[in-house]
Design an enzyme around this catalytic site. Structure first.
Site, PDB file in Angstrom:
ATOM      1  N   ARG A 130      -3.933 -10.324   3.691  1.00 33.28           N
ATOM      2  CA  ARG A 130      -4.043 -10.402   2.230  1.00 33.28           C
ATOM      3  C   ARG A 130      -2.784  -9.792   1.633  1.00 33.28           C
ATOM      4  NH1 ARG A 130      -5.598  -7.073  -1.994  1.00 33.28           N
ATOM      5  NH2 ARG A 130      -6.802  -8.060  -3.675  1.00 33.28           N
ATOM      6  N   LYS A 161       0.820  -1.201   0.000  1.00 36.44           N
ATOM      7  CA  LYS A 161       0.000   0.000   0.000  1.00 36.44           C
ATOM      8  C   LYS A 161       0.865   1.267   0.000  1.00 36.44           C
ATOM      9  CE  LYS A 161      -4.178  -1.855   0.084  1.00 36.44           C
ATOM     10  NZ  LYS A 161      -5.025  -1.965   1.278  1.00 36.44           N
TER      11      LYS A 161
END
Length: 316
Positions: free
Chosen positions: A269, A229
């Site tokens: 994840r 991210k």
């Protein structure tokens, strides 16, 4: 918010996943041409299936197949395009023995994927993007990951406005749980995701991770999706301030995985599985030593993957 208890596992999932004494690892299979992290490397069904099988070999417990990018600024794809991308991959991975999640905000895609064997619906909108989603989840009985979300990728950066990000996210997820219950979804189907990076700047993500035990204490299994991210890219920025590129964020992702696992996350994840597969085992051994329980070992039940897939069969 009340639920089935922080140690509960969602149902229905294969027994081998319930038997694990550690945080699970979900491997990402992007069947998109414009993913922020892998640039469409596995866009064709054959390439996506081969990549999914490789992630299983690296230690993934389940696979998350998505046909629509949610990178910041991305726009929606046509429903038929998403179906065409996702369904052949779901079907083939299920046939090879994988436990499959479908990453979609659309009820029609979720239903079609579950009909083809997907066990989990991973909805980044938490049901807010499609009012028919909860009905599909209730009717199919699939495990449902409800992520904290405030808007689609093309507008989400403008929605990063919180009094206290942890308190606000918990309250908004509680509203999703109430709506799910009203639609007939059972508590044991529900997993919550704090939505790292979605309507959250870099500074908004760290409190969610640091206070993850508060989300876990709300009683539902928690999925953490920190992999590659933007906030990790900014953390790892070079001397000139340029964020580290996505592929350079995997070691930081594995560090987050270890900390999230120690905080009680049900699943992480990730795009790069091997580092996180090691990290969850380290966290389990650490926690086991603290509690006096041997938690380092996994269940002896292994994922039944087709031998042709292990040895590079026709899909490769």
């Amino acid at each position: 918010m009340t639920g089935p208890g922080p140690s509960a596992r969602p149902a229905p999932l294969p027994a081998r996943l319930h038997q694990q004494r550690r945080t699970l690892v979900m491997g990402v299979v992007n069947v998109t041409p414009d993913s922020f992290s892998d640039g469409g490397r596995w866009f064709t069904p054959g390439a996506a299936v081969a990549h999914g099988l490789e992630l299983l070999e690296q230690g993934a417990d389940l696979l998350d197949v998505g046909g629509e990018s949610t990178r910041p600024g991305s726009r929606r794809v046509a429903v038929q395009d998403e179906l065409d991308r996702v369904l052949p991959v779901v079907e083939q991975l299920v046939a090879r023995g994988a436990t499959v999640s479908v990453d979609t905000t659309r009820a029609v895609v979720a239903r079609a994927a579950v009909d083809r064997g997907a066990s989990v619906v991973n909805d980044v909108s938490g049901g807010l993007a499609d009012e028919a989603m909860y009905e599909v989840v209730a009717q199919t009985g699939a495990v449902y990951v409800a992520m904290h979300w405030r808007g689609h990728a093309d507008v989400m950066d403008a929605l990063d406005d919180y009094d206290d990000v942890v308190t606000d996210v918990r309250a908004e997820l509680a509203a999703r749980v109430a709506a799910l219950r009203a639609a007939g979804v059972r508590d044991e189907q529900v997993v919550l995701d704090p939505g790292l990076g979605f309507a959250k700047s870099g500074s908004s993500n760290w409190p969610l991770l640091a206070r993850l035990p508060e989300l876990v204490a709300d009683g539902f299994p928690v999925l953490v999706g920190a992999s590659r991210k933007r906030f990790l890219g900014h953390l790892l920025a070079g001397p000139g301030g340029e964020p580290a590129p996505p592929l350079a964020r995997d070691r930081a992702t594995a560090a987050v995985t270890a900390l999230a696992a120690a905080a009680g996350a049900w699943c992480v994840r990730v795009h790069e599985v091997a580092g996180s597969a090691d990290a969850v085992r380290v966290a389990a051994a650490w926690e086991g030593a603290l509690s006096g329980v041997d938690a380092a070992g996994d269940s002896e039940d292994e994922l039944p993957v087709d031998e042709d897939a292990r040895t590079g069969g026709s899909t490769r």
